[in-house]
Write a protein that holds these residues in place. Sequence first.
Motif, PDB file in Angstrom:
ATOM      1  N   GLY A  63     -54.979  15.767  48.193  1.00 57.65           N
ATOM      2  CA  GLY A  63     -54.525  17.155  48.249  1.00 57.65           C
ATOM      3  C   GLY A  63     -55.492  18.127  47.584  1.00 57.65           C
ATOM      4  N   PHE A  64     -55.256  19.415  47.810  1.00 57.23           N
ATOM      5  CA  PHE A  64     -56.068  20.485  47.224  1.00 57.23           C
ATOM      6  C   PHE A  64     -55.298  21.153  46.091  1.00 57.23           C
ATOM      7  N   ASN A  65     -56.008  21.545  45.041  1.00 55.12           N
ATOM      8  CA  ASN A  65     -55.296  22.185  43.936  1.00 55.12           C
ATOM      9  C   ASN A  65     -54.713  23.539  44.340  1.00 55.12           C
ATOM     10  N   GLN A  66     -55.330  24.212  45.317  1.00 58.45           N
ATOM     11  CA  GLN A  66     -54.797  25.504  45.748  1.00 58.45           C
ATOM     12  C   GLN A  66     -53.469  25.356  46.492  1.00 58.45           C
ATOM     13  N   CYS A  91     -51.676  20.390  40.045  1.00 57.51           N
ATOM     14  CA  CYS A  91     -52.789  21.313  40.303  1.00 57.51           C
ATOM     15  C   CYS A  91     -53.916  21.093  39.300  1.00 57.51           C
ATOM     16  N   ALA A  92     -53.563  20.963  38.014  1.00 59.93           N
ATOM     17  CA  ALA A  92     -54.565  20.739  36.965  1.00 59.93           C
ATOM     18  C   ALA A  92     -55.243  19.383  37.120  1.00 59.93           C
ATOM     19  N   GLY A  96     -57.384  22.454  39.026  1.00 58.47           N
ATOM     20  CA  GLY A  96     -56.879  23.815  38.999  1.00 58.47           C
ATOM     21  C   GLY A  96     -56.865  24.375  37.587  1.00 58.47           C
ATOM     22  N   ASN A  97     -57.405  25.566  37.407  1.00 53.97           N
ATOM     23  CA  ASN A  97     -57.485  26.212  36.089  1.00 53.97           C
ATOM     24  C   ASN A  97     -56.588  27.441  36.088  1.00 53.97           C
ATOM     25  N   GLY A 201     -65.692  18.531  42.182  1.00 57.25           N
ATOM     26  CA  GLY A 201     -64.547  19.322  41.758  1.00 57.25           C
ATOM     27  C   GLY A 201     -64.263  20.486  42.692  1.00 57.25           C
ATOM     28  N   GLU A 202     -62.989  20.852  42.722  1.00 57.20           N
ATOM     29  CA  GLU A 202     -62.555  21.998  43.543  1.00 57.20           C
ATOM     30  C   GLU A 202     -62.478  23.232  42.647  1.00 57.20           C
TER      31      GLU A 202
END
Length: 342
Positions: A63-66, A91-92, A96-97, A201-202
Amino acid sequence: MQQRVIKLITLFYFVLCSVSISQVQFIQYYTNTNLAQHYFIYEQYHQVDSCYKIAFRLDSVRGFNQDYLMAAANALQVKDTALTKTYLYACAMLGGNYKTFKHSNTQDGDAVFNFVTHKQNKALRKKLNATLKQYKKSLNKEVCRKIHHLYVRDQAARMGPVNILPSRMQDSIMERRDRKSAKELILICKQYGWPGYNLIGERKPNGKFSIRDADLLLRHYTMEELKELEPFVTKEIKKVNEYPYVWASAIDYCSIKTPLYMDSVKFEYKQKYGTLIMYGYMFSKDTTIAKKVFIIPFGKIEELTKARNELFLEPIEDFCKIRKTLLPKEEIATEYRKPKKR
């Protein structure tokens, strides 16, 4: 319109389900996240959550963090704070930040930022920071370093001191840099595979449609170079390690870049996927649309729809709503004033 878009997404999924289940999980992921995005546009929040739960249960897809960010935004809409936190942790775990959510173009990303930074959520922020720190340790440092160096040199050929040089000299510097960059990136791909989010990293500080790192480098290559990179990129798209939008926008950018810089009186805009936007005055003499934002003309809508389906992109109508832009007329030919010699 809404029912047509839903049917389009689901029909595409069922047609492709003739292949084995193991092969189709990535298609399930894109189908359900696109549907979730569609339902979110029309504020059908319970349907959104159902779609995300299907997508996130797939065992072969990271999956994507967005997408997890948007799922968290949706959980806030249905006032489920526990589910919001669950999605934020996921997400993290994917890079994801939360500090970037405020300026994200992900729908309601700012609302998630406000939730995380609320004074009562100090423990949540601490856990998210620790999770993100651990995630960064899992990345391939060697590939990160190589891509960072390519990115820095790419930008140095376009920004800063180089801008004081004559235009023709700037163009020559960019041309040499891009051709060398493409060769180096192809070598990286042959050794490590495409530098997707599992490797570097995304990082999407402005949301899923923001472009940087290797994603940005693609926009500066020729169509021949892109063809050589295509199998590496599409392989990672099918592993959900790269956004389909990244590849689509690179192809579109290349498709309009050459005619845009040609010294000719007439040229054509023709995007394949319809990812690039601009103000109306740049492709039309109609003064009534001069200051409105449009998808750059692309030809026949049927061809565009087919291309977007094949790359697992959301329907163009949803894309326009998210990007707050309009669809143009189908004509692609336009006139262009011959530039002055430099």
